[in-house]
Design a protein around this motif. Structure first.
Motif, PDB file in Angstrom:
ATOM      1  N   LEU A 202       2.696  -2.093  12.915  1.00  0.00           N
ATOM      2  CA  LEU A 202       3.056  -1.105  13.929  1.00  0.00           C
ATOM      3  C   LEU A 202       4.438  -0.525  13.641  1.00  0.00           C
ATOM      4  O   LEU A 202       4.771   0.566  14.104  1.00  0.00           O
ATOM      5  N   LEU A 203       5.244  -1.274  12.908  1.00  0.00           N
ATOM      6  CA  LEU A 203       6.526  -0.817  12.398  1.00  0.00           C
ATOM      7  C   LEU A 203       6.611  -1.189  10.928  1.00  0.00           C
ATOM      8  O   LEU A 203       5.891  -2.086  10.465  1.00  0.00           O
ATOM      9  N   PHE A 204       7.496  -0.532  10.201  1.00  0.00           N
ATOM     10  CA  PHE A 204       7.687  -0.854   8.786  1.00  0.00           C
ATOM     11  C   PHE A 204       9.153  -1.178   8.535  1.00  0.00           C
ATOM     12  O   PHE A 204      10.050  -0.631   9.172  1.00  0.00           O
ATOM     13  N   PRO A 205       9.420  -2.100   7.610  1.00  0.00           N
ATOM     14  CA  PRO A 205      10.802  -2.487   7.335  1.00  0.00           C
ATOM     15  C   PRO A 205      11.638  -1.329   6.811  1.00  0.00           C
ATOM     16  O   PRO A 205      11.137  -0.444   6.106  1.00  0.00           O
ATOM     17  N   THR A 206      12.913  -1.355   7.160  1.00  0.00           N
ATOM     18  CA  THR A 206      13.858  -0.424   6.555  1.00  0.00           C
ATOM     19  C   THR A 206      14.150  -0.848   5.121  1.00  0.00           C
ATOM     20  O   THR A 206      14.267  -0.012   4.218  1.00  0.00           O
ATOM     21  N   LYS A 207      14.249  -2.152   4.912  1.00  0.00           N
ATOM     22  CA  LYS A 207      14.424  -2.731   3.582  1.00  0.00           C
ATOM     23  C   LYS A 207      13.527  -3.958   3.472  1.00  0.00           C
ATOM     24  O   LYS A 207      13.148  -4.558   4.463  1.00  0.00           O
ATOM     25  N   GLY A 208      13.228  -4.344   2.242  1.00  0.00           N
ATOM     26  CA  GLY A 208      12.412  -5.524   2.007  1.00  0.00           C
ATOM     27  C   GLY A 208      10.929  -5.225   2.103  1.00  0.00           C
ATOM     28  O   GLY A 208      10.514  -4.071   2.256  1.00  0.00           O
ATOM     29  N   GLN A 209      10.117  -6.269   1.987  1.00  0.00           N
ATOM     30  CA  GLN A 209       8.675  -6.090   2.029  1.00  0.00           C
ATOM     31  C   GLN A 209       7.996  -7.311   2.627  1.00  0.00           C
ATOM     32  O   GLN A 209       8.549  -8.413   2.649  1.00  0.00           O
ATOM     33  N   ILE A 210       6.791  -7.088   3.121  1.00  0.00           N
ATOM     34  CA  ILE A 210       5.950  -8.152   3.667  1.00  0.00           C
ATOM     35  C   ILE A 210       4.698  -8.221   2.812  1.00  0.00           C
ATOM     36  O   ILE A 210       4.026  -7.206   2.595  1.00  0.00           O
ATOM     37  N   LEU A 211       4.376  -9.418   2.306  1.00  0.00           N
ATOM     38  CA  LEU A 211       3.282  -9.586   1.362  1.00  0.00           C
ATOM     39  C   LEU A 211       2.204 -10.492   1.941  1.00  0.00           C
ATOM     40  O   LEU A 211       2.500 -11.503   2.585  1.00  0.00           O
ATOM     41  N   TRP A 212       0.949 -10.115   1.726  1.00  0.00           N
ATOM     42  CA  TRP A 212      -0.184 -10.984   2.024  1.00  0.00           C
ATOM     43  C   TRP A 212      -0.841 -11.359   0.705  1.00  0.00           C
ATOM     44  O   TRP A 212      -1.296 -10.495  -0.026  1.00  0.00           O
ATOM     45  N   GLU A 213      -0.826 -12.640   0.395  1.00  0.00           N
ATOM     46  CA  GLU A 213      -1.352 -13.140  -0.877  1.00  0.00           C
ATOM     47  C   GLU A 213      -0.772 -12.361  -2.053  1.00  0.00           C
ATOM     48  O   GLU A 213      -1.463 -12.015  -3.011  1.00  0.00           O
ATOM     49  N   GLY A 214       0.521 -12.056  -1.956  1.00  0.00           N
ATOM     50  CA  GLY A 214       1.239 -11.416  -3.048  1.00  0.00           C
ATOM     51  C   GLY A 214       1.168  -9.909  -3.086  1.00  0.00           C
ATOM     52  O   GLY A 214       1.800  -9.285  -3.947  1.00  0.00           O
ATOM     53  N   GLU A 215       0.441  -9.270  -2.153  1.00  0.00           N
ATOM     54  CA  GLU A 215       0.318  -7.814  -2.140  1.00  0.00           C
ATOM     55  C   GLU A 215       0.982  -7.244  -0.899  1.00  0.00           C
ATOM     56  O   GLU A 215       0.865  -7.788   0.199  1.00  0.00           O
ATOM     57  N   ASP A 216       1.641  -6.110  -1.071  1.00  0.00           N
ATOM     58  CA  ASP A 216       2.356  -5.453   0.015  1.00  0.00           C
ATOM     59  C   ASP A 216       1.371  -5.026   1.095  1.00  0.00           C
ATOM     60  O   ASP A 216       0.371  -4.355   0.813  1.00  0.00           O
ATOM     61  N   ILE A 217       1.654  -5.400   2.344  1.00  0.00           N
ATOM     62  CA  ILE A 217       0.709  -5.084   3.418  1.00  0.00           C
ATOM     63  C   ILE A 217       0.622  -3.583   3.681  1.00  0.00           C
ATOM     64  O   ILE A 217      -0.393  -3.098   4.188  1.00  0.00           O
TER      65      ILE A 217
END
Length: 283
Positions: A49-64
């Motif tokens: 619902l929001l996206f990071p300003t910096k960095g990343q969130i990964l599910w099983e190594g892939e960017d969500i």
């Protein structure tokens, strides 16, 4: 595995969360912090619902963000304010929610019946939801979040406003649903997660303070929490955690490094740790 890697979320010059790194594996995680600390911001990023300003969130190594709808199909999400149609029965509402999620009709009815029994609504499945009381609508919300058999179940303040009995029922339900999935429960109510969360995530000053077991969080305050008679004047270096009822009347629970005169050492609990970590004037 869900990984949060050096995530920062800014709103203009305001940093809601700064340089957060976390790893979630199957189990129950409690996001425990005062209101405004960043719990809901993290949840909104985990649910895209929001996206990071910096960095990343990964599910099983892939960017969500790259996974998009494929990732969202793995989520079960219950908002703090669960909206529903009061003239629907819980069975009708679950069928409606299943249609929105494009779950094949041949799979729906059996899954709905099982979920209604799981959340304790099997005997009122055909009553209109406007007749429900207490935490019953929230239980329907849990069933909706579980329709797609999610790999992640994310709950934002799910017990806010519930009576004590419903909160206990809700905690038991969450524990039963954890199984092989990641369950992330956001709250500022300590008792909601003290007995069911294997890991507690705490934020302070919009940064990660810790991700640890309740026992290890409490251990840092063992030998530093004392009980004093009510009315005792606190000396410098003594911080009042709470007031409560003891065997001989009202008592004070006090945090200090040196045993106070007339004080009795008590076992520190998660509530003591929470109050100590977020005490007024904490730098």
């Amino acid at each position: 595995m869900l990984s949060v890697e050096h995530v920062t979320k800014n709103y203009g010059r305001f940093t809601a969360l700064g340089d957060i790194s976390l790893t979630f594996t199957p189990g129950v995680y409690g996001l425990l912090a005062p209101n405004g600390a960043g719990k809901t911001t993290l949840i909104k990023m985990l649910t895209t619902l929001l996206f990071p300003t910096k960095g990343q969130i990964l599910w099983e190594g892939e960017d969500i963000q790259v996974l998009g709808a494929e990732y969202r199909g793995l989520l079960g999400y219950l908002l703090q304010q669960f909206g529903y149609y009061p003239n629907y029965t819980s069975r009708q509402f679950l069928r409606y929610a299943a249609a929105l999620q494009c779950i094949p009709r041949r799979e729906v009815d059996g899954r709905i019946e099982a979920l209604l029994e799981t959340v304790g609504l099997g005997d009122v499945a055909d009553e209109k939801m406007k007749k429900f009381s207490g935490g019953m609508p929230q239980r329907v919300g849990i069933a909706v979040a579980m329709l797609n058999d999610p790999k992640q179940l994310i709950l934002d303040e799910p017990t806010a406003g519930l009576a004590p009995r419903e909160r206990v029922r809700f905690r038991n339900l969450i524990h039963a649903l954890s199984g092989e999935r990641i369950v992330i429960l956001s709250t500022h109510i300590v008792s909601d997660i003290e007995t069911i969360a294997g890991q507690i995530v705490m934020f302070r000053d919009h940064r990660l303070y810790c991700c640890d077991s309740p026992a290890r969080i409490c251990a840092q305050f063992q030998g530093r929490v004392f009980q004093l008679p009510a009315g005792t004047a606190l000396a410098p270096g003594q911080f009042l955690l709470s007031e409560g009822q003891g065997e001989d009347g009202l008592v004070l629970r006090v945090l200090c490094d040196t045993p106070p005169i007339g004080g009795a050492m008590v076992t520190s609990g998660l509530e003591d740790a929470f109050l100590a970590i977020y005490r007024e004037g904490q730098p």
